[in-house]
Design a protein around this motif. Structure first.
Motif, PDB file in Angstrom:
ATOM      1  N   GLN A 257      -8.549   5.812   4.805  1.00 15.20           N
ATOM      2  CA  GLN A 257      -8.247   4.476   4.302  1.00 15.20           C
ATOM      3  C   GLN A 257      -9.337   3.499   4.717  1.00 15.20           C
ATOM      4  OE1 GLN A 257      -4.495   2.948   5.773  1.00 15.20           O
ATOM      5  NE2 GLN A 257      -5.298   2.481   7.788  1.00 15.20           N
ATOM      6  N   ASN A 258      -9.495   2.463   3.896  1.00 15.39           N
ATOM      7  CA  ASN A 258     -10.463   1.403   4.135  1.00 15.39           C
ATOM      8  C   ASN A 258      -9.729   0.228   4.780  1.00 15.39           C
ATOM      9  OD1 ASN A 258     -12.279  -0.701   4.002  1.00 15.39           O
ATOM     10  ND2 ASN A 258     -12.554  -0.648   1.787  1.00 15.39           N
ATOM     11  N   PRO A 259     -10.113  -0.190   5.996  1.00 12.67           N
ATOM     12  CA  PRO A 259      -9.371  -1.239   6.699  1.00 12.67           C
ATOM     13  C   PRO A 259      -9.674  -2.653   6.221  1.00 12.67           C
ATOM     14  CG  PRO A 259     -11.241  -0.586   8.005  1.00 12.67           C
ATOM     15  CD  PRO A 259     -11.252   0.297   6.787  1.00 12.67           C
ATOM     16  N   VAL A 260     -10.728  -2.801   5.420  1.00 11.16           N
ATOM     17  CA  VAL A 260     -11.188  -4.144   5.057  1.00 11.16           C
ATOM     18  C   VAL A 260     -10.587  -4.622   3.738  1.00 11.16           C
ATOM     19  CG1 VAL A 260     -13.198  -5.574   4.570  1.00 11.16           C
ATOM     20  CG2 VAL A 260     -13.332  -3.806   6.328  1.00 11.16           C
ATOM     21  N   GLU A 261     -10.687  -3.777   2.723  1.00 13.08           N
ATOM     22  CA  GLU A 261     -10.271  -4.186   1.384  1.00 13.08           C
ATOM     23  C   GLU A 261      -8.756  -4.309   1.301  1.00 13.08           C
ATOM     24  OE1 GLU A 261     -11.383  -2.976  -3.217  1.00 13.08           O
ATOM     25  OE2 GLU A 261     -11.747  -1.587  -1.581  1.00 13.08           O
ATOM     26  N   GLN A 262      -8.270  -5.414   0.774  1.00 10.31           N
ATOM     27  CA  GLN A 262      -6.833  -5.658   0.642  1.00 10.31           C
ATOM     28  C   GLN A 262      -6.362  -5.641  -0.809  1.00 10.31           C
ATOM     29  OE1 GLN A 262      -4.929  -5.774   3.347  1.00 10.31           O
ATOM     30  NE2 GLN A 262      -6.757  -5.566   4.605  1.00 10.31           N
ATOM     31  N   GLU A 263      -7.255  -5.865  -1.734  1.00 15.08           N
ATOM     32  CA  GLU A 263      -6.896  -5.897  -3.150  1.00 15.08           C
ATOM     33  C   GLU A 263      -6.467  -4.513  -3.618  1.00 15.08           C
ATOM     34  OE1 GLU A 263      -6.244  -7.984  -6.645  1.00 15.08           O
ATOM     35  OE2 GLU A 263      -7.038  -8.789  -4.770  1.00 15.08           O
TER      36      GLU A 263
ATOM     37  N   TYR B 255      -1.687  -1.023  -0.205  1.00 15.19           N
ATOM     38  CA  TYR B 255      -0.334  -1.182   0.318  1.00 15.19           C
ATOM     39  C   TYR B 255      -0.322  -0.767   1.785  1.00 15.19           C
ATOM     40  CZ  TYR B 255       0.793  -1.110  -4.687  1.00 15.19           C
ATOM     41  OH  TYR B 255       0.839  -1.372  -6.039  1.00 15.19           O
ATOM     42  N   ARG B 256       0.360  -1.532   2.585  1.00 15.51           N
ATOM     43  CA  ARG B 256       0.467  -1.221   4.015  1.00 15.51           C
ATOM     44  C   ARG B 256       1.278   0.060   4.194  1.00 15.51           C
ATOM     45  NH1 ARG B 256       0.320  -4.444   8.773  1.00 15.51           N
ATOM     46  NH2 ARG B 256       1.524  -3.537  10.483  1.00 15.51           N
ATOM     47  N   LEU B 257       0.780   0.959   5.053  1.00 15.70           N
ATOM     48  CA  LEU B 257       1.504   2.200   5.300  1.00 15.70           C
ATOM     49  C   LEU B 257       2.778   1.909   6.095  1.00 15.70           C
ATOM     50  CD1 LEU B 257      -1.259   4.785   6.300  1.00 15.70           C
ATOM     51  CD2 LEU B 257      -0.374   4.238   4.051  1.00 15.70           C
TER      52      LEU B 257
ATOM     53  N   GLU C 276      -8.031   7.508   0.288  1.00 22.16           N
ATOM     54  CA  GLU C 276      -7.527   6.141   0.094  1.00 22.16           C
ATOM     55  C   GLU C 276      -6.000   6.130   0.021  1.00 22.16           C
ATOM     56  OE1 GLU C 276      -9.399   3.577   0.261  1.00 22.16           O
ATOM     57  OE2 GLU C 276     -11.409   4.340  -0.052  1.00 22.16           O
ATOM     58  N   ILE C 277      -5.359   6.592   1.094  1.00 21.05           N
ATOM     59  CA  ILE C 277      -3.907   6.734   1.105  1.00 21.05           C
ATOM     60  C   ILE C 277      -3.176   5.405   0.926  1.00 21.05           C
ATOM     61  CG2 ILE C 277      -3.772   6.546   3.635  1.00 21.05           C
ATOM     62  CD1 ILE C 277      -1.481   8.603   3.528  1.00 21.05           C
ATOM     63  N   ASN C 278      -3.818   4.314   1.331  1.00 23.05           N
ATOM     64  CA  ASN C 278      -3.147   3.015   1.224  1.00 23.05           C
ATOM     65  C   ASN C 278      -3.257   2.392  -0.170  1.00 23.05           C
ATOM     66  OD1 ASN C 278      -5.901   2.707   1.669  1.00 23.05           O
ATOM     67  ND2 ASN C 278      -5.691   0.771   2.771  1.00 23.05           N
ATOM     68  N   ARG C 279      -3.744   3.140  -1.156  1.00 22.73           N
ATOM     69  CA  ARG C 279      -3.812   2.616  -2.525  1.00 22.73           C
ATOM     70  C   ARG C 279      -2.567   2.965  -3.348  1.00 22.73           C
ATOM     71  NH1 ARG C 279      -7.853  -0.107  -4.137  1.00 22.73           N
ATOM     72  NH2 ARG C 279      -9.839  -0.075  -3.019  1.00 22.73           N
TER      73      ARG C 279
ATOM     74  N   ALA D  20       4.607   2.315  -1.832  1.00 20.09           N
ATOM     75  CA  ALA D  20       5.454   2.889  -0.786  1.00 20.09           C
ATOM     76  C   ALA D  20       6.255   4.089  -1.281  1.00 20.09           C
ATOM     77  CB  ALA D  20       6.391   1.820  -0.241  1.00 20.09           C
ATOM     78  N   LYS D  21       6.681   4.065  -2.537  1.00 21.55           N
ATOM     79  CA  LYS D  21       7.489   5.169  -3.079  1.00 21.55           C
ATOM     80  C   LYS D  21       6.717   6.484  -3.026  1.00 21.55           C
ATOM     81  CE  LYS D  21      10.184   6.434  -7.184  1.00 21.55           C
ATOM     82  NZ  LYS D  21      10.598   6.022  -8.542  1.00 21.55           N
ATOM     83  N   THR D  22       5.445   6.448  -3.368  1.00 17.15           N
ATOM     84  CA  THR D  22       4.626   7.664  -3.350  1.00 17.15           C
ATOM     85  C   THR D  22       4.282   8.059  -1.922  1.00 17.15           C
ATOM     86  OG1 THR D  22       3.694   7.067  -5.505  1.00 17.15           O
ATOM     87  CG2 THR D  22       2.506   8.703  -4.217  1.00 17.15           C
TER      88      THR D  22
END
Length: 323
Positions: free
Chosen positions: A156-162, A165-167, A116-119, A122-124
């Motif tokens: 990453q999960n493409p559906v969940e937005q809650e 963070y966008r890569l 889940e890299i998009n969780r 941006a700093k991380t």
């Protein structure tokens, strides 16, 4: 374009690939394309972004690949409160010696699974820029090199937005390819259910032993470097990349890094097919996973609901295939 006989003996390589795929198939039903692509990325010395809805074996595919390779493996679960030091490591003061000692983070491994890299913010995510591109980490002014084998596999999960963070585009460009894991076919889902119902043919990950050694991977990567690419195919790749830059459907096209990635991935994929030379079909097959995450579509294209993969396929259809 006429095919020719192999100039390199690929017998040992092909036998190892068959063994790898058989072992993966004993754990994961279907997903042949995903398996081919992750093996391609491994041979091409590139990182992979695996995208799919929950429950389609994204993490399992990455973990299984790591298990089949005799290499150090670590897993990082990205969360919104994860800090760069949690990934890279930190310097800790040693009271006995009176000096700071660097404690390595989980990114110091040979195969790194980032779940889940998009969780993470941006700093991380930016903490991965240097290690993904240059295979090194600089902390407190000291640069530490990674080993020859270094693969980052992120999901990453493409559906969940809650809570996601966008890569950053710079990070996406560092992934050799984005692999889309889709739902299984009806017949594949039946096999999955039958396996679980009868509680057989369920291979446990902790019982799996490595099939590929680090030495074998080095040897196979050298084979990739010897795969032949004729000038006409190099021009074909250049035309595909240029088409992404000139298309009105695309706001930002592919970079020179993308063209090199497409060449290397095409070579690795050709090798997986048992050839030491690439053909146009290799490039056409590998172009979508290599390019789809690198393009920024125009607002009009996004409003029409067209995806980057669709745009890449249409651009390729318009380009003359080398004879």
């Amino acid at each position: 374009m006429e095919e020719t006989a192999n100039r390199i003996d690929l017998t040992a390589f092909s036998e190892k690939v068959i063994e790898l795929k058989a072992k993966i198939a004993s754990v994961i039903v279907g997903q042949e394309q995903g398996v081919d692509l992750i093996l391609t990325a491994l041979l091409a010395d590139g990182h992979v972004l695996i995208e799919g809805v929950p429950g389609v074996a994204k993490t399992l595919l990455a973990k299984l690949t790591a298990k089949l390779i005799d290499a150090d493996y670590s897993r990082i679960q990205f969360t919104p409160d994860l800090m760069p030091s949690d990934v890279l490591g930190t310097s800790v003061f040693n009271l006995k010696t009176g000096e700071f000692e660097f404690h390595k983070g989980p990114v110091f491994s040979e195969i790194v699974l980032i779940d889940e890299i998009n969780r993470a913010p941006a700093k991380t995510q930016a903490a991965l820029f240097e290690v993904m591109e240059e295979r090194q980490i600089t902390v407190d002014g000291v640069t530490r090199k990674m080993g020859e084998l270094y693969l980052v596999a992120a999901t990453q999960n493409p559906v969940e937005q809650e809570g996601t963070y966008r890569l950053p585009e710079a990070q996406l460009d560092r992934f050799l390819m984005k692999i889309i894991i889709n739902y299984p076919l009806p017949e594949e889902e039946f096999i999955i259910l039958k396996r679980h119902h009868e509680n057989k043919n369920l291979t446990q990950l902790d019982t799996i032993r490595p099939i590929l050694s680090a030495k074998e991977i080095r040897t196979f990567k050298e084979l990739v470097g010897r795969v032949i690419a004729e000038d006409s195919l190099l021009k074909y790749i250049a035309e595909i990349i240029l088409a992404t830059r000139n298309s009105p459907a695309v706001y930002l096209g592919a970079s020179p890094r993308a063209s090199v990635a497409l060449l290397n991935a095409s070579k690795a994929y050709a090798l997986l097919q048992g050839r030491d030379f690439i053909i146009p079909d290799d490039i056409k097959y590998i172009a979508v996973p290599v390019l789809q995450h690198r393009l920024i579509l125009s607002p009009e294209t996004e409003m029409e609901g067209r995806s980057a993969s669709t745009i890449v396929k249409r651009l390729i259809e318009k380009i003359e295939v080398p004879k």
